[in-house]
Design a protein around this motif. Structure first.
Motif, short mmCIF file in Angstrom:
data_model
loop_
_atom_site.label_atom_id
_atom_site.label_comp_id
_atom_site.label_asym_id
_atom_site.label_seq_id
_atom_site.Cartn_x
_atom_site.Cartn_y
_atom_site.Cartn_z
N LEU A 1 9.75 60.16 10.69
CA LEU A 1 9.78 61.62 10.72
C LEU A 1 10.82 62.14 11.71
O LEU A 1 11.52 63.12 11.43
CB LEU A 1 8.40 62.18 11.07
CG LEU A 1 7.34 62.08 9.97
CD1 LEU A 1 5.97 62.50 10.50
CD2 LEU A 1 7.73 62.96 8.78
N LEU A 2 10.94 61.49 12.86
CA LEU A 2 11.91 61.91 13.87
C LEU A 2 13.34 61.83 13.34
O LEU A 2 14.19 62.66 13.69
CB LEU A 2 11.78 61.04 15.12
CG LEU A 2 10.52 61.26 15.98
CD1 LEU A 2 10.40 60.18 17.03
CD2 LEU A 2 10.53 62.64 16.63
N VAL A 3 13.61 60.84 12.48
CA VAL A 3 14.94 60.69 11.90
C VAL A 3 15.10 61.56 10.66
O VAL A 3 16.11 62.24 10.47
CB VAL A 3 15.21 59.21 11.55
CG1 VAL A 3 16.56 59.06 10.83
CG2 VAL A 3 15.19 58.34 12.81
N PHE A 4 14.08 61.57 9.82
CA PHE A 4 14.17 62.18 8.50
C PHE A 4 14.34 63.70 8.54
O PHE A 4 15.10 64.28 7.75
CB PHE A 4 12.93 61.82 7.69
CG PHE A 4 12.87 62.42 6.32
CD1 PHE A 4 13.79 62.05 5.34
CD2 PHE A 4 11.87 63.32 5.98
CE1 PHE A 4 13.73 62.60 4.06
CE2 PHE A 4 11.80 63.87 4.72
CZ PHE A 4 12.73 63.51 3.76
N LEU B 1 9.61 69.65 9.79
CA LEU B 1 9.73 69.79 11.24
C LEU B 1 8.34 69.94 11.86
O LEU B 1 8.05 69.35 12.91
CB LEU B 1 10.59 70.99 11.59
CG LEU B 1 10.72 71.29 13.10
CD1 LEU B 1 11.40 70.15 13.82
CD2 LEU B 1 11.47 72.60 13.33
N GLY B 2 7.48 70.74 11.20
CA GLY B 2 6.13 70.91 11.70
C GLY B 2 5.36 69.60 11.76
O GLY B 2 4.68 69.31 12.75
N MET C 1 1.21 71.87 13.05
CA MET C 1 2.25 71.81 12.02
C MET C 1 2.57 73.21 11.50
O MET C 1 3.74 73.60 11.42
CB MET C 1 1.80 70.93 10.85
CG MET C 1 2.84 70.81 9.74
SD MET C 1 2.18 70.40 8.11
CE MET C 1 1.50 71.99 7.61
N PHE C 2 1.54 73.99 11.16
CA PHE C 2 1.77 75.34 10.63
C PHE C 2 2.31 76.28 11.70
O PHE C 2 3.13 77.17 11.41
CB PHE C 2 0.48 75.90 10.02
CG PHE C 2 0.17 75.34 8.67
CD1 PHE C 2 1.02 75.57 7.59
CD2 PHE C 2 -0.97 74.59 8.45
CE1 PHE C 2 0.75 75.05 6.33
CE2 PHE C 2 -1.27 74.06 7.20
CZ PHE C 2 -0.40 74.30 6.13
N TRP C 3 1.86 76.10 12.95
CA TRP C 3 2.41 76.91 14.04
C TRP C 3 3.92 76.67 14.18
O TRP C 3 4.71 77.62 14.25
CB TRP C 3 1.70 76.56 15.35
CG TRP C 3 2.32 77.15 16.58
CD1 TRP C 3 2.40 78.47 16.90
CD2 TRP C 3 2.96 76.43 17.65
NE1 TRP C 3 3.04 78.62 18.12
CE2 TRP C 3 3.39 77.39 18.60
CE3 TRP C 3 3.19 75.09 17.90
CZ2 TRP C 3 4.05 77.03 19.77
CZ3 TRP C 3 3.83 74.72 19.08
CH2 TRP C 3 4.26 75.69 19.99
N THR C 4 4.31 75.41 14.19
CA THR C 4 5.73 75.05 14.32
C THR C 4 6.53 75.55 13.13
O THR C 4 7.61 76.15 13.29
CB THR C 4 5.89 73.53 14.44
OG1 THR C 4 5.12 73.05 15.55
CG2 THR C 4 7.35 73.15 14.62
N ALA C 5 6.03 75.30 11.92
CA ALA C 5 6.74 75.74 10.72
C ALA C 5 6.93 77.25 10.72
O ALA C 5 7.98 77.76 10.33
CB ALA C 5 5.97 75.30 9.47
#
Length: 291
Positions: free
Chosen positions: A124-127, A142-143, A173-177
């Motif tokens: 995930l960090l790379v993708f 990103l989230g 996840m939703f907060w970040t997105a």
């Protein structure tokens, strides 16, 4: 040497670690209390800090490396370290490799599950840095990546994953997105020109802001769920209400016709929110342990 270190810290926006680190600590607190009824050890907290620094530094370094060509074309990002010539690509590659070393070192020091989950974390960090090239769902990816912080904190002290941990994971996840959708509104014209994908490009700025609101409503539902699943009480509720007020204000000051206060919504408000939720959760749990 100190000047170079400062450039690296500026490249990875070290100060923005405040977004995710409090939630990593919160994951550790909740996990430890749910599983053992006690607060996490200072040893675990120390390794969580090292893991967080390694993961975030690797992710940001890769992002800057992968996006260096498009960053050079965008007036907003042309001053970043690589396109501005302050750092060479080779230097950033070494920095990323060292950051991944810190992440792996910390994970193996914590527990077996932390080590076993490393391939997912690294993927995930790379993708996520590539996702703007082919999907408007990049904000959700990103989230999923940033939300590894609270999930990682939970796993670090428990060696397990349960439904409470997953609810917390998807809440962040939703907060970040949501805030990433708001942030990306400022680049909508550039992204269209370069053929990059985002929710503002796909649905327009007005539509994107509505979607960001939905994401943050889901964040609010997640925080409410944690109240009952983690057996929290009034201190947590107080912090949650402040967090809701922050999210409301964040959306209030940004509109399709006025993005002038977007930086305030993105940087200041979200940094404050994560600290507030963590602080009130900590107080809640300390009060409970002292009863």
């Amino acid at each position: 040497m100190f000047k170079k270190i400062g450039i690296f810290m500026q490249m990875i926006k070290f100060e923005h670690t405040l977004f995710a680190l409090p939630f990593a600590f919160m994951g550790a607190l909740l996990g430890s209390m749910v599983m053992s009824g006690s607060l996490p050890s200072w040893r675990d907290i120390g390794w969580i800090i090292i893991a967080m620094f390694g993961a975030r530094s690797a992710a940001m370094g890769l992002n800057r490396l992968i996006d260096r060509v498009s960053d050079a074309k965008n007036p907003r990002t042309a001053g970043r370290a690589i396109p501005a010539g302050l750092l060479k690509a080779g230097e950033v590659i070494v920095f990323v490799a060292f950051s991944f070393f810190l992440l792996f070192w910390a994970a193996f020091k914590l527990n077996p599950l932390s080590a076993k989950l490393l391939p997912i974390a690294v993927f995930l960090l790379v993708f996520y840095s590539f996702t703007k090239r082919f999907t408007w769902a990049c904000h959700l990816i990103l989230g999923l990546t940033i939300a590894l912080a609270p999930l990682g904190g939970w796993v670090a002290v428990t060696g397990k994953v349960d439904w409470t941990a997953m609810v917390f994971y998807f809440t962040i996840m939703f907060w970040t997105a949501g805030f990433d959708v708001i942030y990306s509104c400022q680049d909508v014209e550039f992204d269209k020109k370069e053929g990059l994908h985002s929710i503002p490009v796909r649905f327009g700025v007005a539509g994107a802001l509505k979607i960001a609101k939905v994401f943050h409503i889901l964040t609010g539902i997640g925080f409410i769920s944690l109240l009952f699943m983690a057996h929290l009480s009034w201190w947590y509720i107080a912090g949650m209400l402040i967090a809701y007020a922050i999210l409301f204000y964040e959306h209030h000051i940004v509109s399709p016709n006025d993005l002038s206060r977007l930086q305030t919504a993105f940087f200041t408000m979200n940094g404050v929110l994560s600290i507030v939720v963590f602080s009130f959760t900590l107080i809640d749990l300390v009060v409970q342990t002292n009863k």
